[in-house]
Scaffold this active site. Structure first.
Site, PDB file in Angstrom:
ATOM      1  N   ASP A   1      -7.685   5.795 -10.573  1.00  0.00           N
ATOM      2  CA  ASP A   1      -6.800   4.957  -9.745  1.00  0.00           C
ATOM      3  C   ASP A   1      -7.326   4.778  -8.316  1.00  0.00           C
ATOM      4  O   ASP A   1      -7.446   5.743  -7.573  1.00  0.00           O
ATOM      5  CB  ASP A   1      -5.422   5.653  -9.714  1.00  0.00           C
ATOM      6  CG  ASP A   1      -4.413   5.000  -8.786  1.00  0.00           C
ATOM      7  OD1 ASP A   1      -4.629   3.845  -8.366  1.00  0.00           O
ATOM      8  OD2 ASP A   1      -3.386   5.652  -8.498  1.00  0.00           O
TER       9      ASP A   1
ATOM     10  N   HIS B   1       0.291   7.231  -4.745  1.00  0.00           N
ATOM     11  CA  HIS B   1      -1.131   7.174  -5.086  1.00  0.00           C
ATOM     12  C   HIS B   1      -1.961   8.148  -4.255  1.00  0.00           C
ATOM     13  O   HIS B   1      -1.636   8.428  -3.101  1.00  0.00           O
ATOM     14  CB  HIS B   1      -1.650   5.747  -4.885  1.00  0.00           C
ATOM     15  CG  HIS B   1      -0.959   4.742  -5.754  1.00  0.00           C
ATOM     16  ND1 HIS B   1      -1.340   4.496  -7.047  1.00  0.00           N
ATOM     17  CD2 HIS B   1       0.121   3.961  -5.521  1.00  0.00           C
ATOM     18  CE1 HIS B   1      -0.527   3.579  -7.575  1.00  0.00           C
ATOM     19  NE2 HIS B   1       0.364   3.233  -6.663  1.00  0.00           N
TER      20      HIS B   1
END
Lengths: 560, 560
Positions: free
Chosen positions: B189, B362
């Site tokens: 990611d 994130h």
């Protein structure tokens, strides 16, 4: 005596600054800005203040005084002088040049544009206007002290305090002196009132930019910054000189700025400026390309360089691109697009979020407090900013011993009455937004914008029917055309269905009692909506155009 | 054996994640997301990946595996299952509930939606899929280890590392073990790859929120956060319990989340939830209103409360409004609007820019390095992110001993071939954007969008003329209608001029040699443009509709 202060733009928003000070038959206007429209104002070029109040009091206007040359302070002038008689405009040297460029571009013949400097005093029957130099992201920024029969009104203009500026220092001593002599009302710039601490000095920015130049000796440097930031550009020129780089300029506003700056004497090294062609013949380490496009504007120089569509400049893998800027809210998506394109070309990108290579032109909270302390006004009116900025600025004033009841957080159009040193609210005048689209001022209203929003979401569908009212007959299958809804040639069946449904509705309507055109049009709209929604899940603007063939023979048309 | 990895969405963008792993006659799809359109895609509801490749290889699809329940990972499922045969969908419990809600809302009857947990192993002829728990801003987020005949492929899904999470810890040990056993390819990611350091722990966010609750004991608290952030909501519920506050929910997605969370057992205190009416009968210090609208979405609960248009809740001066969120790029203007409205009502507002009351889901750079170190893959493919994020993530991998030549920064549609542990690029398949507008998928193309942009800027002008080609005659003054350009009733003279100009053009065209409809339409468009530009400074889309009365009698229409 009764002096009045009336903000016509700049409160509850960032942009279109315009403030009126009035006493009896005299009006002084401070600044005349535009605002750039937000995303919802589709197709609008500029927003300007509603000039109704000025129009109605035109005969009282003595002068427009400009604090500095940014668009939100001078951008409205061309529109204003075309609709209102403004006997004189006073502007500092840099702003004057920028205003003249505007007049030139629009073929406006205005003859009373005058320059002032810090020592100028403008006198009218009731007013004495003095100036004090401030620091901002454009040279020649000034605040005003307006001496009125009811007390002194100070407007800061846009400012920051920078103890190590690149240009001249703010005139702290003059501010202090005005403050000592007593200020009734202080109006102060609220743009960065939400930001704690003190703004970054331009000297630190320049140091950091200098370090990048030193680290990237052999690479071509492409640098984008705000074209109006003359001191930043001045420093970049000096850094290039130190690093033996020549500078090529890209973008009309960048060229204009350098033109004006040379003319005003902000810098003198004309020889360091070279053409794009010359730049392409030098080694990478010998040039710096200074560009517009720091906001990702699609047509600006840097955007075209990043897209590979610039006529003169092609990116090379070892190029360095510096954004000496930060994205204005609303522009971050387009800046990201440009940065992604640059990464794809493999060049190295520096932005302000990585290293401090940009500083705002507006004061943070500690500087705002200093301004309030210097002028120690009796009354405080935060200006330039959205409501939350004004409100937060008012809270700062409370910390600096301005009683809460002496602070006014206003809206455009609110009238303040200053009477022998005491300030009170006193009604409202017309104020609002006027849209400029193309060359016409104000004829795009909210109805037109609303249609644009509807069309931008779902398009438009036009149904054209020729009817014969006398014989209650539809003369042919209605014609259909559409834009932004569906593609006609890929949806033949749906078009056929719409035609048939329209024909049915029209025939029924023609045979109804009390036939009239408006009812028929509404029938078409209401009748088609369910069909369209069912077939496509969305409903465009439906425009039925019904023409009576008998009427037409008499040369009349029915349309709306 | 030749295993292939094909990203169909999620590279070069944030959104519409979809990744294919294929070996011989087997295809596994990982995630099926949507992307929310940017400002330029006028009227578009969602953007989904182009499913052409999947359609062409439909018979090979064995399963769709979902990493977690965010829209950019599950939002495409309803569109996908309606156009492609997907034999099985595997999703973790929370995502499964969210997908089922989607099916319900759209009346989709899909029967093979299965749940997995961390211990599940999915086996097909060529693949063995294992899962490892990660931390993210929604519960039940997982990464995948796909064992293929050519080596192990790891996809992290969205993740962060939080050493003091509110929910369960990431399964570091399982990741370490997978890493020890050898990973051929890591796909990780990249969303926050540009952000240095380590992300804020959810525990710190919760501590700071708790402090606000303590400081504002007597005030009503209105709190907006992302509805999908179950752990944040769980903590808010616990904080309310501690502070003896009841909670009322506002916004459908907030109600859905709490429903699902109670069902999945993320929290159990059903009694603390009260209705809006009950909340209005309690003292301010006894309630917390939990709302959608943290992004300033005009129709969401908080926006309506701020505007004073909410059916049940009116703001009171001592209310506290907390944004436990941060504006997604593109939403900052609408968030500002909401905040300004709240300030105007005199309430106190807390945002993440003032105190740390939100944390992204994130991983920042240091966490990304940890992920690479844990899996120590032979090859690295950054995924989930714009190009600059992918590129920066690739640079981070280089710091973690992944050779540059073993890192692939790709675009959607690029094909990677994994052959006996070696990864190479191997051509391209169809990939791109498909627009969903209303209920129809993909029939709004770039031509329609282009028309919408043109109309949104300058509107549309329709000219309707009935002609008689046989007698070379215009039968009546052309009819004019317009939307989004000018108001017809305020511009009678201009409309007259347009009619006259059109009549002149049409008459000339009719009498010309080789008359045809298309030429006449072009003549009208080209002939009117200078007039319109001159009179208004802008040119709308011009739609000439010319109808031949003789043709019409044969029941034909000419329109385009």
């Amino acid at each position: 005596m009764n002096t009045r202060i009336i903000p016509l733009g700049g409160l509850g928003e960032v942009g279109k600054n315009m403030y009126v000070v009035a006493c009896k038959d005299e009006i002084i206007i401070v600044d005349s800005g535009v605002m750039f429209p937000d995303d919802e104002l589709l197709g609008i070029d500029y927003v300007i203040p509603d000039y109704t109040f000025l129009k109605e009091n035109e005969h009282k206007i003595k002068a427009l005084v400009i604090t500095h040359g940014h668009e939100d302070h001078i951008g409205g002038i061309p529109f204003m002088v075309q609709s209102i008689n403004v006997p004189k405009i006073y502007a500092p040297a840099n702003a004057k040049e920028l205003i003249e460029k505007k007049f030139e571009e629009r073929n406006i013949n205005y003859r009373s544009l005058l320059t002032y400097d810090e020592n100028t005093v403008i006198k009218t029957k009731y007013f004495n206007i003095e100036f004090f130099r401030t620091t901002h992201s454009i040279p020649d920024s000034h605040g005003l002290a307006i001496r009125t029969p009811d007390g002194t009104i100070v407007m800061t203009g846009d400012f920051k305090f920078d103890m190590t500026p690149i240009g001249p220092m703010s005139n702290l001593h003059k501010m202090a002196k005005i403050g000592e002599n007593g200020v009734a009302v202080l109006m102060s710039d609220s743009t960065n009132a939400l930001v704690a601490g003190t703004s970054l000095s331009e000297s630190v920015v320049d140091e950091n930019l200098g370090e990048i130049f030193t680290a990237c000796k052999g690479n071509r440097i492409i640098l984008a910054t705000f074209a109006s930031n003359v001191y930043r550009i001045k420093h970049i020129i000096e850094t290039c000189k130190k690093n033996k780089r020549k500078i090529a300029l890209f973008g009309r506003s960048m060229e204009n700025t350098v033109d004006i700056a040379l003319k005003c004497g902000y810098f003198k090294d004309k020889n360091i400026i070279i053409s794009a062609e010359e730049a392409n013949h030098l080694k990478p380490g010998e040039v710096c390309l200074l560009c517009t496009g720091s906001q990702g504007e699609p047509l600006a120089a840097l955007s075209r360089i990043a897209s590979g569509t610039h006529r003169q400049i092609s990116l090379m893998p070892n190029d360095i691109v510096i954004f000496s800027s930060s994205p204005i809210p609303g522009n971050s998506a387009s800046v990201s697009k440009t940065i992604n394109k640059l990464y794809k070309k493999g060049v190295k990108v520096f932005t302000n979020s990585m290293s401090d290579i940009h500083s705002s032109g507006h004061a943070n909270q500690e500087e705002l407090k200093l301004m309030i302390r210097l002028f120690k006004p009796k009354f405080f009116v935060p200006y330039h900013g959205e409501f939350r900025m004004l409100k937060t600025h008012a809270d700062l004033a409370a910390l600096c011993d301005i009683p809460k009841e002496n602070t006014f957080v206003l809206e455009n159009g609110d009238v303040l009455k200053l009477d022998k040193g005491t300030l009170t609210k006193d009604g409202k005048v017309t104020a609002g937004e006027v849209y400029v689209d193309g060359s016409r001022i104000g004829d795009v209203g909210s109805a037109v914008i609303k249609d644009r929003i509807l069309m931008s979401n779902n398009g438009v569908l036009v149904i054209i029917a020729n009817i014969d009212t006398e014989n209650q007959k539809l003369l042919a299958t209605p014609a259909i055309t559409t834009r932004g809804y569906i593609l006609v040639n890929e949806n033949a069946n749906l078009i056929k269905e719409i035609q048939n449904a329209s024909a049915t509705i029209i025939n029924k309507s023609l045979k109804g009692r009390n036939f009239n055109f408006n009812d028929m049009k509404n029938d078409i709209i209401n009748g088609l909506m369910p069909l369209l929604s069912d077939k496509t899940g969305r409903v465009p603007i439906i425009l039925p155009i019904v023409m009576d063939i008998k009427q037409k023979e008499k040369n009349k048309t029915n349309s709306f």
